[in-house]
Design a protein around this motif. Structure first.
Motif, mmCIF file in Angstrom:
data_model
loop_
_atom_site.group_PDB
_atom_site.id
_atom_site.type_symbol
_atom_site.label_atom_id
_atom_site.label_comp_id
_atom_site.label_asym_id
_atom_site.label_seq_id
_atom_site.Cartn_x
_atom_site.Cartn_y
_atom_site.Cartn_z
ATOM 1 N N THR A 179 31.705 -20.449 -77.753
ATOM 2 C CA THR A 179 32.547 -21.509 -77.185
ATOM 3 C C THR A 179 32.931 -21.174 -75.752
ATOM 4 O OG1 THR A 179 34.582 -20.459 -77.979
ATOM 5 C CG2 THR A 179 33.492 -22.015 -79.470
ATOM 6 N N ASN A 180 33.344 -22.210 -75.021
ATOM 7 C CA ASN A 180 33.754 -21.965 -73.629
ATOM 8 C C ASN A 180 34.974 -22.776 -73.206
ATOM 9 O OD1 ASN A 180 32.635 -24.512 -73.498
ATOM 10 N ND2 ASN A 180 31.453 -24.125 -71.639
ATOM 11 N N GLU A 181 35.666 -23.408 -74.172
ATOM 12 C CA GLU A 181 36.805 -24.247 -73.818
ATOM 13 C C GLU A 181 37.885 -23.465 -73.079
ATOM 14 O OE1 GLU A 181 35.440 -24.101 -76.787
ATOM 15 O OE2 GLU A 181 34.755 -26.126 -77.296
ATOM 16 N N ALA A 182 38.177 -22.252 -73.531
ATOM 17 C CA ALA A 182 39.272 -21.481 -72.948
ATOM 18 C C ALA A 182 38.919 -20.882 -71.594
ATOM 19 C CB ALA A 182 39.696 -20.368 -73.906
ATOM 20 N N ILE A 183 37.642 -20.887 -71.232
ATOM 21 C CA ILE A 183 37.231 -20.247 -69.978
ATOM 22 C C ILE A 183 36.693 -21.253 -68.969
ATOM 23 C CG2 ILE A 183 36.730 -18.043 -71.101
ATOM 24 C CD1 ILE A 183 33.766 -18.798 -71.065
ATOM 25 N N SER A 184 36.809 -22.539 -69.266
ATOM 26 C CA SER A 184 36.202 -23.573 -68.423
ATOM 27 C C SER A 184 36.768 -23.603 -67.009
ATOM 28 C CB SER A 184 36.363 -24.949 -69.079
ATOM 29 O OG SER A 184 37.736 -25.247 -69.281
ATOM 30 N N ASP A 185 38.014 -23.168 -66.830
ATOM 31 C CA ASP A 185 38.634 -23.190 -65.505
ATOM 32 C C ASP A 185 38.734 -21.795 -64.890
ATOM 33 O OD1 ASP A 185 40.486 -22.191 -67.280
ATOM 34 O OD2 ASP A 185 42.192 -23.286 -66.438
ATOM 35 N N MET A 186 37.992 -20.844 -65.450
ATOM 36 C CA MET A 186 38.035 -19.468 -64.949
ATOM 37 C C MET A 186 36.838 -19.170 -64.058
ATOM 38 S SD MET A 186 39.324 -17.446 -68.388
ATOM 39 C CE MET A 186 38.967 -15.851 -67.651
ATOM 40 N N ASN A 187 36.963 -18.123 -63.283
ATOM 41 C CA ASN A 187 35.912 -17.710 -62.361
ATOM 42 C C ASN A 187 34.894 -16.825 -63.079
ATOM 43 O OD1 ASN A 187 34.545 -17.323 -59.907
ATOM 44 N ND2 ASN A 187 35.703 -15.440 -59.491
ATOM 45 N N VAL A 188 34.207 -17.418 -64.068
ATOM 46 C CA VAL A 188 33.237 -16.694 -64.877
ATOM 47 C C VAL A 188 32.000 -17.568 -65.101
ATOM 48 C CG1 VAL A 188 35.042 -15.382 -66.072
ATOM 49 C CG2 VAL A 188 34.191 -17.513 -67.078
ATOM 50 N N THR A 189 30.925 -16.932 -65.532
ATOM 51 C CA THR A 189 29.695 -17.650 -65.896
ATOM 52 C C THR A 189 29.533 -17.598 -67.400
ATOM 53 O OG1 THR A 189 28.613 -17.072 -63.817
ATOM 54 C CG2 THR A 189 27.187 -17.719 -65.640
ATOM 55 N N HIS A 190 29.329 -18.767 -68.022
ATOM 56 C CA HIS A 190 29.195 -18.803 -69.478
ATOM 57 C C HIS A 190 27.735 -18.942 -69.891
ATOM 58 C CE1 HIS A 190 29.257 -20.855 -73.519
ATOM 59 N NE2 HIS A 190 29.986 -19.790 -73.738
ATOM 60 N N ILE A 191 27.364 -18.169 -70.908
ATOM 61 C CA ILE A 191 26.034 -18.243 -71.506
ATOM 62 C C ILE A 191 26.208 -18.527 -72.993
ATOM 63 C CG2 ILE A 191 23.901 -16.980 -71.992
ATOM 64 C CD1 ILE A 191 24.608 -15.164 -69.592
ATOM 65 N N PRO A 192 25.738 -19.666 -73.491
ATOM 66 C CA PRO A 192 25.864 -19.960 -74.925
ATOM 67 C C PRO A 192 25.151 -18.898 -75.760
ATOM 68 C CG PRO A 192 25.240 -21.926 -73.696
ATOM 69 C CD PRO A 192 25.105 -20.775 -72.750
ATOM 70 N N PHE A 193 25.879 -18.336 -76.728
ATOM 71 C CA PHE A 193 25.298 -17.229 -77.494
ATOM 72 C C PHE A 193 26.117 -16.976 -78.748
ATOM 73 C CE2 PHE A 193 25.128 -12.532 -78.265
ATOM 74 C CZ PHE A 193 23.802 -12.456 -78.656
ATOM 75 N N ASP A 194 25.436 -16.874 -79.888
ATOM 76 C CA ASP A 194 26.062 -16.485 -81.151
ATOM 77 C C ASP A 194 25.486 -15.133 -81.537
ATOM 78 O OD1 ASP A 194 26.771 -16.070 -83.833
ATOM 79 O OD2 ASP A 194 26.806 -18.209 -84.274
ATOM 80 N N ALA A 195 26.313 -14.124 -81.542
ATOM 81 C CA ALA A 195 25.841 -12.753 -81.755
ATOM 82 C C ALA A 195 25.193 -12.556 -83.111
ATOM 83 C CB ALA A 195 27.008 -11.777 -81.587
ATOM 84 N N THR A 196 25.554 -13.390 -84.090
ATOM 85 C CA THR A 196 25.023 -13.186 -85.442
ATOM 86 C C THR A 196 23.675 -13.861 -85.659
ATOM 87 O OG1 THR A 196 26.224 -15.125 -86.283
ATOM 88 C CG2 THR A 196 27.330 -12.975 -86.419
ATOM 89 N N THR A 197 23.322 -14.810 -84.798
ATOM 90 C CA THR A 197 22.083 -15.567 -85.042
ATOM 91 C C THR A 197 21.140 -15.632 -83.853
ATOM 92 O OG1 THR A 197 23.192 -17.642 -84.427
ATOM 93 C CG2 THR A 197 23.207 -17.032 -86.764
ATOM 94 N N ASP A 198 21.636 -15.488 -82.645
ATOM 95 C CA ASP A 198 20.828 -15.724 -81.444
ATOM 96 C C ASP A 198 20.275 -14.434 -80.851
ATOM 97 O OD1 ASP A 198 21.596 -18.337 -81.784
ATOM 98 O OD2 ASP A 198 23.073 -18.324 -80.155
ATOM 99 N N THR A 199 19.193 -14.598 -80.098
ATOM 100 C CA THR A 199 18.676 -13.541 -79.249
ATOM 101 C C THR A 199 19.157 -13.822 -77.831
ATOM 102 O OG1 THR A 199 16.709 -13.218 -80.614
ATOM 103 C CG2 THR A 199 16.609 -12.413 -78.344
ATOM 104 N N LEU A 200 19.774 -12.849 -77.197
ATOM 105 C CA LEU A 200 20.340 -13.049 -75.869
ATOM 106 C C LEU A 200 19.239 -13.344 -74.855
ATOM 107 C CD1 LEU A 200 22.980 -12.973 -74.228
ATOM 108 C CD2 LEU A 200 22.543 -10.548 -73.807
ATOM 109 N N ASP A 201 19.404 -14.437 -74.109
ATOM 110 C CA ASP A 201 18.442 -14.835 -73.082
ATOM 111 C C ASP A 201 18.713 -14.021 -71.822
ATOM 112 O OD1 ASP A 201 16.732 -16.013 -71.310
ATOM 113 O OD2 ASP A 201 17.484 -18.053 -71.555
ATOM 114 N N THR A 202 17.969 -12.934 -71.656
ATOM 115 C CA THR A 202 18.218 -12.031 -70.530
ATOM 116 C C THR A 202 17.785 -12.625 -69.195
ATOM 117 O OG1 THR A 202 16.096 -10.915 -70.949
ATOM 118 C CG2 THR A 202 18.080 -9.968 -71.963
#
Length: 232
Positions: free
Chosen positions: A33-56
């Motif tokens: 999820t990214n709702e809590a970080i939408s107004d922060m100075n960060v980059t979001h990458i959609p990722f579920d640690a239990t099911t996804d492979t991280l897109d490097t």
């Protein structure tokens, strides 16, 4: 400016770490999820640690810091725990962590020195009733971290934060009213429950240059619970 990758940084301890680091580092958050970080100075990458492979391909070539935040608090009597409960806790806490680290290892070794910060639990070092599953999973993290730190020294530093009960969404049911909160506070020598900010400040230190001669350590940020006997 360092590139810091947070796995699961959109709430709880991970969010507190992101807030701590966002202005002096390039913070990347891989989370569901990214709702809590939408107004922060960060980059979001959609990722579920239990099911996804991280897109490097979405990551910078050099990563200076990695924090793995996903975890579980599965407190039940041992006789009522089936093997799949242990497998589930091991998967989210440890196996998924291993997969993430292996996927970003080239990015971590590309830095002059990088830092990995992992999370364990006070239950991994103290025998606590109803903690068999989570203690086993967190114990795996502590042993793994020391071995990894030895294998990749001096290139990659690896340290572990082992909190006691911390006021996060994951622990909400254990702190759902004032009576529970006060009872939990009184179990700790410092007479309060831990906060996400307590953990974020330690994580920030371990990711920074001021901890450049620290590796393979387990830091008990637990209000004194693991070492101080003051309630006897």
């Amino acid at each position: 400016m360092k590139n810091i990758l947070l796995i699961g940084g959109s709430y709880g301890i991970g969010l507190a770490i992101a807030k701590e680091l966002q202005y002096e580092n390039k913070v990347l958050i891989a989370s569901r999820t990214n709702e809590a970080i939408s107004d922060m100075n960060v980059t979001h990458i959609p990722f579920d640690a239990t099911t996804d492979t991280l897109d490097t391909s979405k990551l910078p070539e050099v990563i200076h810091g990695l924090v793995y935040c996903p975890g579980s608090i599965n407190l039940r009597p041992f006789r009522g725990l089936k093997p799949d409960a242990f497998e589930s806790d091991l998967q989210i806490n440890f196996i998924s962590l291993v997969k993430v680290i292996q996927s970003v290892l080239p990015n971590l070794t590309a830095a002059e020195q990088s830092s990995i910060v992992l999370f364990s639990s006070v239950a991994a070092s103290m025998g606590m009733p109803f903690h068999t599953s989570v203690a086993a999973a967190k114990g795996a993290i502590e042993g793994f971290a020391k071995a990894l730190a030895a294998e990749y020294a001096p290139k990659i530093r690896v340290n572990v934060i082992a909190p006691s009960l911390t006021d996060t969404p994951l622990a909400e049911k254990f702190l759902s009213n004032e009576e529970k909160r006060e009872k939990s506070a009184q179990r700790h020598p410092l007479k309060r429950v831990g906060t996400s900010e307590d953990m974020a400040q330690m994580a920030g230190f371990l990711l920074g240059d001021k901890s450049s001669w620290i590796s393979g350590q387990i830091f008990h940020v637990d209000g004194g619970m693991s070492t101080l006997l003051v309630n006897a």
